[in-house]
Design a protein around this motif. Structure first.
Motif, PDB file in Angstrom:
ATOM      1  N   ARG A  31      35.513  41.236  45.940  1.00 50.46           N
ATOM      2  CA  ARG A  31      36.359  42.339  45.347  1.00 50.46           C
ATOM      3  C   ARG A  31      37.185  42.172  44.305  1.00 50.46           C
ATOM      4  O   ARG A  31      37.040  42.969  43.357  1.00 50.46           O
ATOM      5  N   ALA A  32      37.946  41.020  44.588  1.00 50.70           N
ATOM      6  CA  ALA A  32      38.911  40.718  43.473  1.00 50.70           C
ATOM      7  C   ALA A  32      38.420  40.139  42.382  1.00 50.70           C
ATOM      8  O   ALA A  32      38.566  40.560  41.230  1.00 50.70           O
ATOM      9  N   GLY A  33      37.365  39.302  42.485  1.00 49.63           N
ATOM     10  CA  GLY A  33      36.885  38.584  41.473  1.00 49.63           C
ATOM     11  C   GLY A  33      36.026  39.249  40.686  1.00 49.63           C
ATOM     12  O   GLY A  33      36.000  39.123  39.380  1.00 49.63           O
ATOM     13  N   PHE A  34      35.184  40.408  40.956  1.00 51.34           N
ATOM     14  CA  PHE A  34      34.307  40.931  40.265  1.00 51.34           C
ATOM     15  C   PHE A  34      34.740  42.256  39.812  1.00 51.34           C
ATOM     16  O   PHE A  34      33.977  42.995  39.062  1.00 51.34           O
ATOM     17  N   SER A  35      36.002  42.711  40.140  1.00 47.60           N
ATOM     18  CA  SER A  35      36.363  43.911  39.567  1.00 47.60           C
ATOM     19  C   SER A  35      37.025  43.623  38.288  1.00 47.60           C
ATOM     20  O   SER A  35      37.871  44.719  37.620  1.00 47.60           O
ATOM     21  N   GLN A  36      37.341  42.445  38.173  1.00 44.97           N
ATOM     22  CA  GLN A  36      38.038  42.170  36.923  1.00 44.97           C
ATOM     23  C   GLN A  36      37.517  41.072  36.228  1.00 44.97           C
ATOM     24  O   GLN A  36      37.759  39.953  35.839  1.00 44.97           O
ATOM     25  N   ARG A  37      35.959  41.149  35.868  1.00 51.67           N
ATOM     26  CA  ARG A  37      35.122  40.131  35.456  1.00 51.67           C
ATOM     27  C   ARG A  37      35.605  39.343  34.127  1.00 51.67           C
ATOM     28  O   ARG A  37      35.261  38.335  33.836  1.00 51.67           O
ATOM     29  N   ARG A  38      36.280  40.029  33.537  1.00 51.27           N
ATOM     30  CA  ARG A  38      36.698  39.392  32.050  1.00 51.27           C
ATOM     31  C   ARG A  38      37.949  38.356  32.299  1.00 51.27           C
ATOM     32  O   ARG A  38      38.193  37.522  31.421  1.00 51.27           O
ATOM     33  N   LYS A  39      38.665  38.473  33.356  1.00 47.41           N
ATOM     34  CA  LYS A  39      39.778  37.462  33.675  1.00 47.41           C
ATOM     35  C   LYS A  39      39.205  36.340  34.248  1.00 47.41           C
ATOM     36  O   LYS A  39      38.223  36.141  34.637  1.00 47.41           O
ATOM     37  N   THR A  40      40.105  35.236  33.902  1.00 48.87           N
ATOM     38  CA  THR A  40      39.638  34.089  34.640  1.00 48.87           C
ATOM     39  C   THR A  40      39.931  34.093  36.020  1.00 48.87           C
ATOM     40  O   THR A  40      40.449  34.901  36.545  1.00 48.87           O
ATOM     41  N   LEU A  41      39.305  33.212  36.913  1.00 47.37           N
ATOM     42  CA  LEU A  41      39.513  33.253  38.196  1.00 47.37           C
ATOM     43  C   LEU A  41      40.984  33.206  38.757  1.00 47.37           C
ATOM     44  O   LEU A  41      41.410  33.768  39.765  1.00 47.37           O
ATOM     45  N   ALA A  42      41.566  32.174  38.124  1.00 51.30           N
ATOM     46  CA  ALA A  42      43.151  32.044  38.559  1.00 51.30           C
ATOM     47  C   ALA A  42      43.638  33.495  38.521  1.00 51.30           C
ATOM     48  O   ALA A  42      44.731  33.733  39.224  1.00 51.30           O
ATOM     49  N   ASN A  43      43.495  34.402  37.389  1.00 52.31           N
ATOM     50  CA  ASN A  43      44.013  35.474  37.450  1.00 52.31           C
ATOM     51  C   ASN A  43      43.284  36.611  38.224  1.00 52.31           C
ATOM     52  O   ASN A  43      44.191  37.213  38.677  1.00 52.31           O
ATOM     53  N   ALA A  44      42.402  36.564  38.150  1.00 55.39           N
ATOM     54  CA  ALA A  44      41.623  37.736  38.999  1.00 55.39           C
ATOM     55  C   ALA A  44      41.705  37.507  40.510  1.00 55.39           C
ATOM     56  O   ALA A  44      42.182  38.508  41.137  1.00 55.39           O
TER      57      ALA A  44
END
Length: 279
Positions: A209-222
């Motif tokens: 949910r967190a990772g793919f809700s903000q696809r443009r962000k790096t994983l560290a940020n998302a």
């Protein structure tokens, strides 16, 4: 013989009734229903598939939300099947398994609820032998998407963690009444143990949910606030990577690691040093 007036398709239910006999026969051949099977059909509509499923000798339970269709289905199939007037998104599939048997799911799924319905049935993967669904082609493309593609997302990883996805064949709009504006695809899902074994399904859901809700962000940020940054590196995942570049196996491994008590403690422990600034 009683004549049942056809119900008009209702946009609220995302209805498109299958009427092409050749497509019906092809779907039934793909399902290959057998005597003794415990089959649950989601959204029978006007019963295009229901009759053939019943004729196979399978025990059929049909789940239909639109009460306008109930009379016609009961008139056609009477006591040869079980008809439930329920919302498929809320049905307890455990309760429909006879004597603990595994069930087979079948359905021409309404386009407007297809994705949440897939997430719902995944909760009962341990009870399911296989699933044969007809869905919007765009959804099926996402279900089996390759890592790194635009279609690859939360649904792809969640399905990969529980099932093998096998697109079977496309169905043209003209096979339905009314004809949709998109092509449909029949897909087969077979539940299977994930590799590696998924030990923390709730953690996986939070990560996706967190990772793919903000696809443009790096994983560290998302994943900030969901997963310690150091855990990404410990699991062999580049914190600078983006969600769509991480394989299902890597997502599962990260979820398993996050599900350990030590990881939870690291996440809850406040930072004691560092500079606060804009991200």
């Amino acid at each position: 013989m009683m004549t049942i007036e056809r119900a008009r398709a209702d946009k609220r239910f995302g209805q498109n009734y299958l009427h092409d006999r050749r497509v019906v026969d092809r779907i039934i051949r793909a399902i290959a229903p057998r005597e003794g099977d415990c089959i649950v059909e989601i959204g029978p509509g006007e019963g295009a598939l229901t009759g053939a499923l019943i004729d196979s000798g399978a025990t059929v339970t049909a789940i239909e939300l639109d009460e306008r269709l109930l009379l016609g289905l009961q008139a056609r199939f009477a006591d040869r099947f079980t008809l439930l007037h329920q919302d498929a998104l809320r049905v307890d599939l455990d309760a429909l398994a006879r004597n603990g048997d595994r069930i087979r799911l079948v359905g021409n799924l309404p386009y407007n609820i297809s994705t949440p319905l897939l997430f719902h049935v995944l909760r009962f993967a341990h009870r399911i032998d296989d699933m044969h669904f007809m869905l919007q082609k765009e959804v099926v493309d996402r279900m089996g998407a390759d890592v790194g593609s635009k279609q690859y997302g939360r649904l792809t990883v969640a399905l990969a963690a529980h099932t093998a996805v096998e697109p079977l064949f496309d169905v043209a709009p003209g096979s339905f009444r009314p004809a949709p504006k998109v092509t449909s695809t029949v897909v087969r899902l077979r539940p299977r143990p994930p590799k590696p074994r998924l030990l923390a399904p709730q953690a996986l859901d939070r990560l996706l949910r967190a990772g793919f809700s903000q696809r443009r962000k790096t994983l560290a940020n998302a994943l900030s606030g969901v997963c310690p940054k150091t855990l990404l590196s410990d699991c062999g995942i580049d914190p600078r990577a983006r969600a769509e570049t991480v394989t299902p196996a890597a997502w599962i491994g990260l979820a398993n690691a996050l599900g350990t008590p030590a990881a939870s403690e690291d996440l809850e422990r406040p930072a004691t040093s560092g500079t606060i600034g804009k991200s």
